[in-house]
Design an enzyme around this catalytic site. Structure first.
Site, PDB file in Angstrom:
ATOM      1  N   ASP A   7       8.905  51.509 -21.847  1.00 40.44           N
ATOM      2  CA  ASP A   7       8.508  52.919 -21.916  1.00 40.44           C
ATOM      3  C   ASP A   7       9.615  53.632 -22.688  1.00 40.44           C
ATOM      4  O   ASP A   7      10.653  53.979 -22.121  1.00 40.44           O
ATOM      5  CB  ASP A   7       8.356  53.496 -20.510  1.00 40.44           C
ATOM      6  CG  ASP A   7       7.948  54.959 -20.535  1.00 40.44           C
ATOM      7  OD1 ASP A   7       7.050  55.314 -21.319  1.00 40.44           O
ATOM      8  OD2 ASP A   7       8.542  55.749 -19.773  1.00 40.44           O
ATOM      9  N   GLU A  68       4.887  51.343 -25.486  1.00 44.33           N
ATOM     10  CA  GLU A  68       3.960  52.472 -25.526  1.00 44.33           C
ATOM     11  C   GLU A  68       3.832  52.978 -26.953  1.00 44.33           C
ATOM     12  O   GLU A  68       4.826  53.193 -27.641  1.00 44.33           O
ATOM     13  CB  GLU A  68       4.451  53.593 -24.617  1.00 44.33           C
ATOM     14  CG  GLU A  68       3.514  54.790 -24.572  1.00 44.33           C
ATOM     15  CD  GLU A  68       3.975  55.841 -23.584  1.00 44.33           C
ATOM     16  OE1 GLU A  68       3.822  55.614 -22.380  1.00 44.33           O
ATOM     17  OE2 GLU A  68       4.507  56.876 -24.028  1.00 44.33           O
ATOM     18  N   ASP A 141       9.781  56.348 -15.475  1.00 43.62           N
ATOM     19  CA  ASP A 141      10.014  55.469 -16.625  1.00 43.62           C
ATOM     20  C   ASP A 141       9.890  54.003 -16.220  1.00 43.62           C
ATOM     21  O   ASP A 141       9.402  53.173 -16.993  1.00 43.62           O
ATOM     22  CB  ASP A 141      11.408  55.716 -17.216  1.00 43.62           C
ATOM     23  CG  ASP A 141      11.716  57.192 -17.371  1.00 43.62           C
ATOM     24  OD1 ASP A 141      11.422  57.749 -18.437  1.00 43.62           O
ATOM     25  OD2 ASP A 141      12.221  57.791 -16.400  1.00 43.62           O
TER      26      ASP A 141
END
Length: 204
Positions: A7, A68, A141
């Protein structure tokens, strides 16, 4: 199959490592948040995050790195930081010859919760259920990185028969979404993800 999910973020970068099995169950291997100071020079921050990611890649030796996918935000500085860390992560994966999977936040949410607009607590709750964790992974996160890894692993499992291993080790007394999924076809979340994927292809 071992998946390392990232992330990306400049101040906090979540890194989660998950083993995904042929029965679509999953096991937590490791989760970390690589942090940098907002007052540090940009090049030092990028180096610190890159070193942290690469250390975890070398320690756990994943088959796939899932990141991501960057999308537009109102906060330009935030999206620039995300894009910069994404680039650092992709270079590290390429240097090691690893496969890379890119997923949007809505794809990840649909995969693990069955709803592409789920909030962060809903994602964390489902990640904990899937991995059989006693507590929700924090901060966000960390749970987002684990969700990315799960999403990438399930996608790989649905695109080819059999991933690594046959079945995850059993944890006594822990109920998870994976238990119901074993040998029973796609879970509800996986089915929703497949539907979202088909709809996305239909719009191309």
């Amino acid at each position: 199959m071992r998946i390392l999910g990232i992330d990306p973020g400049l101040t906090r970068c979540g890194v989660g490592v998950v083993d995904v099995y042929a029965d679509r169950s999953a096991r937590l291997v490791d989760v970390q948040v690589v942090r940098t100071s907002p007052t540090a020079e940009l090049h030092h921050r990028l180096l610190a995050v890159g070193d942290g990611i690469e250390e975890l890649v070398d320690r756990h030796r994943p088959s796939v790195v899932a990141v991501e996918r960057v999308f537009a935000q109102d906060n330009l500085s935030t999206v620039m930081g995300v894009a910069q860390i994404t680039g650092v992560a992709l270079v590290g994966a390429a240097r090691r010859g690893l496969d890379v999977a890119l997923h949007t936040p809505s794809e990840v949410k649909a995969a693990v919760t069955g709803y592409g607009q789920a909030d962060k607590r809903q994602v964390a709750t489902m990640v904990a259920r899937i991995l059989g964790l006693d507590e929700l992974p924090t901060p966000a996160d960390a749970s987002d990185a684990l969700a990315l890894a799960i999403c990438a692993g399930w996608r790989a499992g649905m695109s080819r028969a059999g991933i690594a291993g046959t079945q995850a080790p059993t944890r006594t007394g822990v109920a998870s979404a994976a238990d119901a999924a074993a040998g029973a076809g796609p879970t509800a979340a996986q089915a929703a993800w497949l539907a979202a994927e088909r709809a996305q292809r239909g719009r191309r």
